[in-house]
Design a protein around this motif. Structure first.
Motif, PDB file in Angstrom:
ATOM      1  N   GLY A  50       0.858  -1.126   0.040  1.00 54.61           N
ATOM      2  CA  GLY A  50      -0.085  -0.096  -0.070  1.00 54.61           C
ATOM      3  C   GLY A  50       0.851   1.455   0.103  1.00 54.61           C
ATOM      4  N   SER A  51       0.151   2.500  -0.166  1.00 52.02           N
ATOM      5  CA  SER A  51       1.067   3.644   0.241  1.00 52.02           C
ATOM      6  C   SER A  51       0.405   4.834   0.344  1.00 52.02           C
ATOM      7  CB  SER A  51       1.972   4.350  -1.011  1.00 52.02           C
ATOM      8  OG  SER A  51       2.516   5.438  -1.174  1.00 52.02           O
ATOM      9  N   HIS A  52       1.061   6.183   1.008  1.00 50.77           N
ATOM     10  CA  HIS A  52       0.111   6.976   2.184  1.00 50.77           C
ATOM     11  C   HIS A  52       0.138   8.077   1.207  1.00 50.77           C
ATOM     12  CE1 HIS A  52       4.789   7.820   1.712  1.00 50.77           C
ATOM     13  NE2 HIS A  52       4.088   9.131   1.304  1.00 50.77           N
ATOM     14  N   VAL A  53       0.633   8.246  -0.309  1.00 51.29           N
ATOM     15  CA  VAL A  53       0.969   8.855  -0.963  1.00 51.29           C
ATOM     16  C   VAL A  53      -0.475   9.267  -1.665  1.00 51.29           C
ATOM     17  CG1 VAL A  53       3.143   8.598  -1.764  1.00 51.29           C
ATOM     18  CG2 VAL A  53       1.552   7.845  -2.903  1.00 51.29           C
ATOM     19  N   GLN A  54      -1.772   8.586  -1.790  1.00 56.76           N
ATOM     20  CA  GLN A  54      -2.851   9.041  -2.359  1.00 56.76           C
ATOM     21  C   GLN A  54      -3.811   8.142  -2.432  1.00 56.76           C
ATOM     22  OE1 GLN A  54      -4.200  11.198  -4.626  1.00 56.76           O
ATOM     23  NE2 GLN A  54      -1.629  10.958  -5.843  1.00 56.76           N
ATOM     24  N   TRP A  55      -4.645   8.911  -1.988  1.00 59.03           N
ATOM     25  CA  TRP A  55      -5.976   8.648  -1.707  1.00 59.03           C
ATOM     26  C   TRP A  55      -6.525   6.620  -1.691  1.00 59.03           C
ATOM     27  CZ3 TRP A  55     -10.221   6.411  -4.302  1.00 59.03           C
ATOM     28  CH2 TRP A  55     -10.783   6.690  -6.066  1.00 59.03           C
ATOM     29  N   ASP A  56      -6.356   6.452  -3.417  1.00 59.00           N
ATOM     30  CA  ASP A  56      -6.871   5.075  -3.847  1.00 59.00           C
ATOM     31  C   ASP A  56      -5.322   4.299  -3.787  1.00 59.00           C
ATOM     32  OD1 ASP A  56      -5.403   6.613  -5.960  1.00 59.00           O
ATOM     33  OD2 ASP A  56      -6.314   5.562  -7.293  1.00 59.00           O
ATOM     34  N   ARG A  57      -4.067   4.363  -3.583  1.00 57.29           N
ATOM     35  CA  ARG A  57      -3.117   3.161  -2.747  1.00 57.29           C
ATOM     36  C   ARG A  57      -3.442   3.273  -1.475  1.00 57.29           C
ATOM     37  NH1 ARG A  57       2.198   5.812  -5.472  1.00 57.29           N
ATOM     38  NH2 ARG A  57       2.655   3.956  -4.908  1.00 57.29           N
ATOM     39  N   LYS A  58      -4.374   4.106  -0.536  1.00 62.08           N
ATOM     40  CA  LYS A  58      -4.491   3.639   0.491  1.00 62.08           C
ATOM     41  C   LYS A  58      -4.736   2.108   0.877  1.00 62.08           C
ATOM     42  CE  LYS A  58      -4.126   7.995   2.436  1.00 62.08           C
ATOM     43  NZ  LYS A  58      -3.817   9.457   3.183  1.00 62.08           N
ATOM     44  N   LEU A  59      -3.836   1.027   1.501  1.00 63.39           N
ATOM     45  CA  LEU A  59      -4.201  -0.322   1.169  1.00 63.39           C
ATOM     46  C   LEU A  59      -5.893   0.163   2.363  1.00 63.39           C
ATOM     47  CD1 LEU A  59      -4.174  -2.780   1.059  1.00 63.39           C
ATOM     48  CD2 LEU A  59      -2.376  -3.199   2.568  1.00 63.39           C
ATOM     49  N   ASP A  60      -5.830   0.795   3.801  1.00 66.29           N
ATOM     50  CA  ASP A  60      -6.691   0.288   4.457  1.00 66.29           C
ATOM     51  C   ASP A  60      -8.290   0.627   4.073  1.00 66.29           C
ATOM     52  OD1 ASP A  60      -5.639   2.898   4.339  1.00 66.29           O
ATOM     53  OD2 ASP A  60      -5.367   3.620   6.335  1.00 66.29           O
ATOM     54  N   ARG A  97       6.461  -4.273  18.209  1.00 66.95           N
ATOM     55  CA  ARG A  97       5.458  -3.944  18.627  1.00 66.95           C
ATOM     56  C   ARG A  97       4.605  -5.114  19.658  1.00 66.95           C
ATOM     57  NH1 ARG A  97       3.672   0.697  15.312  1.00 66.95           N
ATOM     58  NH2 ARG A  97       4.300  -0.015  13.548  1.00 66.95           N
ATOM     59  N   VAL A  98       4.492  -4.472  20.578  1.00 71.06           N
ATOM     60  CA  VAL A  98       3.611  -5.572  21.694  1.00 71.06           C
ATOM     61  C   VAL A  98       1.873  -5.627  21.677  1.00 71.06           C
ATOM     62  CG1 VAL A  98       5.673  -5.501  23.289  1.00 71.06           C
ATOM     63  CG2 VAL A  98       3.958  -4.077  24.034  1.00 71.06           C
ATOM     64  N   THR A  99       1.478  -4.451  21.249  1.00 70.68           N
ATOM     65  CA  THR A  99       0.452  -4.303  20.788  1.00 70.68           C
ATOM     66  C   THR A  99      -0.402  -4.455  19.057  1.00 70.68           C
ATOM     67  OG1 THR A  99       0.468  -2.414  20.815  1.00 70.68           O
ATOM     68  CG2 THR A  99      -0.714  -3.280  22.451  1.00 70.68           C
ATOM     69  N   ASN A 100      -1.488  -4.389  18.979  1.00 79.81           N
ATOM     70  CA  ASN A 100      -1.634  -4.543  17.469  1.00 79.81           C
ATOM     71  C   ASN A 100      -3.231  -3.570  17.910  1.00 79.81           C
ATOM     72  OD1 ASN A 100      -1.440  -4.466  14.295  1.00 79.81           O
ATOM     73  ND2 ASN A 100      -2.484  -6.309  14.453  1.00 79.81           N
ATOM     74  N   ASN A 101      -3.446  -2.310  17.906  1.00 82.19           N
ATOM     75  CA  ASN A 101      -4.621  -1.784  18.004  1.00 82.19           C
ATOM     76  C   ASN A 101      -4.614  -1.289  16.363  1.00 82.19           C
ATOM     77  OD1 ASN A 101      -4.890  -2.607  20.698  1.00 82.19           O
ATOM     78  ND2 ASN A 101      -3.893  -0.529  21.491  1.00 82.19           N
ATOM     79  N   ALA A 102      -3.355  -1.101  15.827  1.00 81.18           N
ATOM     80  CA  ALA A 102      -3.955  -0.700  14.627  1.00 81.18           C
ATOM     81  C   ALA A 102      -3.879  -1.562  13.290  1.00 81.18           C
ATOM     82  CB  ALA A 102      -2.413   0.097  14.161  1.00 81.18           C
ATOM     83  N   GLY A 103      -3.642  -2.972  13.555  1.00 86.57           N
ATOM     84  CA  GLY A 103      -4.465  -3.951  12.822  1.00 86.57           C
ATOM     85  C   GLY A 103      -3.805  -4.295  11.657  1.00 86.57           C
ATOM     86  N   GLY A 104      -2.263  -3.786  11.792  1.00 90.41           N
ATOM     87  CA  GLY A 104      -1.796  -4.071  10.784  1.00 90.41           C
ATOM     88  C   GLY A 104      -1.112  -2.931   9.493  1.00 90.41           C
ATOM     89  N   ILE A 105      -2.079  -2.075   9.737  1.00 89.33           N
ATOM     90  CA  ILE A 105      -1.826  -1.026   8.867  1.00 89.33           C
ATOM     91  C   ILE A 105      -1.639   0.780   8.922  1.00 89.33           C
ATOM     92  CG2 ILE A 105      -3.061   0.443   7.109  1.00 89.33           C
ATOM     93  CD1 ILE A 105      -4.086  -2.250   6.327  1.00 89.33           C
ATOM     94  N   GLU A 106      -0.472   1.312   9.085  1.00 88.59           N
ATOM     95  CA  GLU A 106      -0.289   2.380   9.368  1.00 88.59           C
ATOM     96  C   GLU A 106      -0.255   3.375   8.167  1.00 88.59           C
ATOM     97  OE1 GLU A 106       1.740   2.707  14.010  1.00 88.59           O
ATOM     98  OE2 GLU A 106       2.589   1.352  12.226  1.00 88.59           O
ATOM     99  N   GLY A 107      -0.592   4.498   7.990  1.00 90.87           N
ATOM    100  CA  GLY A 107      -0.392   5.445   6.794  1.00 90.87           C
ATOM    101  C   GLY A 107      -1.185   5.084   5.951  1.00 90.87           C
ATOM    102  N   GLY A 108      -1.944   4.011   6.242  1.00 94.62           N
ATOM    103  CA  GLY A 108      -2.670   3.326   4.289  1.00 94.62           C
ATOM    104  C   GLY A 108      -1.693   2.544   3.767  1.00 94.62           C
TER     105      GLY A 108
END
Ligand SMILES: Cc1cc2nc3c(=O)[nH]c(=O)nc-3n(C[C@H](O)[C@H](O)[C@H](O)COP(=O)(O)O)c2cc1C
Length: 393
Positions: free
Chosen positions: A228-238, A291-302
């Motif tokens: 995924g990527s943070h750079v463009q809305w349609d490339r954000k994996l989330d 990480r010791v927690t995974n509240n982000a569900g494995g995705i940060e910044g797309g």
């Protein structure tokens, strides 16, 4: 890129999918796909249609002698019920019969908005395609995605985490063990203590002519950081995952990681702190970061961050009810009370298989965008280079 389209009506001759972009050299067989199709057909609470259909896929192009050859893959799942619908669903004008029009639209289904949008006075022209029968071939596409991800040790498991308000507690298991726990459950849940209650709820709904919904959870492990990527809305994996999940019939909400619960917590109780231990990278982890927690569900910044991907999605109760709901006939404009002959009471277990498939498709797409090659060997070389780089990052 992993691109695909599906076609076909619920009572037409078949459902078809064409997949583009799968590299050459991937092991693929009809048996692998059929195992997922059987899971989609199962689960406590399904209706009469599932007894008629025993879904089997046919691979019509793109695979030779058990391996993909790089060309588009065509998959087809025949509708066994077609034998009874050949004239009613015929493309030939001479079979037209205006006496069999469906003019009664069901609340909660695509019937009324579809008829208004496409200028149909026969709701069958809408319901045939809006039906979740389409998910049979989407699951077949998902099997191809899973086969590709499996080559890179990425594993996916979906299960029912909530049904009609009854919540399951996920045991701390690796995905292989979680999968075998879920496989033993008739409602595809991971918590045997809540299974009897879930079944009872489905039975109660059935006797009352009602339906029940629920929540499915999908976990993917072995996913490298950087998809995924943070750079463009349609490339954000989330964003892509949310769209794919919401495209499943009757899905009305998606959460990644903590999801909605994050909104009620303080930041200090949400964000997953970052640690580093160089020795982890030499002991099988992809990087020294952890990480010791995974509240982000494995995705940060797309982008994937190297932790497990955790997605939950909510399915509303099925709209076709045996208990009549009030509606209006689109021709006479007269009110009527809708009754039905055959429908699922609860399809949340089946939907967990569909959700697993659509997550696999999105991950396969993101993986191919990053490590794309024309053959599996080329992708493996690209991936090995990236893993080497990550270890030393
Ligand atoms: C696996 C699965 C099975 C479904 N089975 C039925 C069914 O038997 N009867 C029904 O009315 N809706 C069923 N649905 C839901 C409808 O297809 C869906 O509600 C409808 O297409 C309208 O779309 P929407 O709910 O997303 O707005 C099912 C959905 C899924 C995912």
């Amino acid at each position: 890129m992993f691109r695909y389209l599906t076609a076909g009506e619920s009572h037409g001759p078949q459902l078809t999918a064409i997949i583009e972009g799968i590299p050459a050299g991937l092991n693929l067989s009809e048996e692998i796909i059929n195992a997922d199709l059987a899971r989609r057909q199962g689960g406590y609470g399904r209706g009469g249609r599932m007894a008629i259909e025993k879904d089997q896929v046919e691979i019509l192009s793109g695979v030779r002698w058990g391996k993909t050859i790089g060309s588009p893959i065509t998959l087809c799942v025949k509708n066994k019920d077609w034998a009874n619908w050949q004239e009613k669903m015929s493309p030939k004008e001479r079979f037209r019969d205006d006496n069999i029009h469906v003019t009664r639209s069901r609340p909660g289904h695509a019937d009324l908005p579809g008829a208004m949008k496409y200028d149909h006075r026969d709701v069958r022209n809408i319901l045939e395609r809006s039906s979740a029968r389409e998910t049979a071939v989407r699951v077949a596409v998902g099997s191809v995605a899973k086969a590709l991800l499996g080559q890179f040790n990425i594993d996916i498991c979906g299960f029912v985490s909530e049904l009609g308000g009854i919540k399951a507690i996920r045991p701390k298991l690796c995905l292989a063990d979680l999968r075998s726990t879920v496989a033993k459950s008739e409602v595809y849940t991971c918590d045997s203590s809540v299974e009897p209650g879930m079944k009872e709820l489905i039975d109660e709904a059935k006797s009352a002519g009602d339906t029940v919904g629920g929540v499915v959870e999908i976990i993917a492990s072995g996913v490298p950081a950087g998809l995924g990527s943070h750079v463009q809305w349609d490339r954000k994996l989330d964003g892509r995952i949310a769209m794919a999940m919401m495209s499943i019939q009757a899905f009305k909400g998606v959460e990644i990681g903590l999801g909605f619960e994050a909104a009620a917590r303080k930041g200090s109780n949400v964000h997953d702190e970052i640690f580093y231990d160089r020795s982890r990278a030499s002991q099988g982890s992809m990087t020294g970061y952890y990480r010791v927690t995974n509240n982000a569900g494995g995705i940060e910044g797309g982008m994937t961050n190297g932790e497990d991907i955790v997605v939950r999605a909510a399915m509303k109760p099925i709209p076709t009810l045996y208990k009549p709901l009030r509606s209006v006939d689109i021709v006479s404009k007269e009110p009527f009370e809708a009754t039905v002959e055959r429908s699922d009471v609860c399809a949340v277990p089946a939907a967990s298989v569909v959700a697993e498939s659509v997550l696999a498709i999105e991950l396969a797409d993101a993986f191919m965008v990053k490590f794309g090659g024309d053959s599996i060997e080329e992708m493996q070389r690209n991936y090995a280079g990236y893993l080497e780089y990550l270890k030393n990052f």
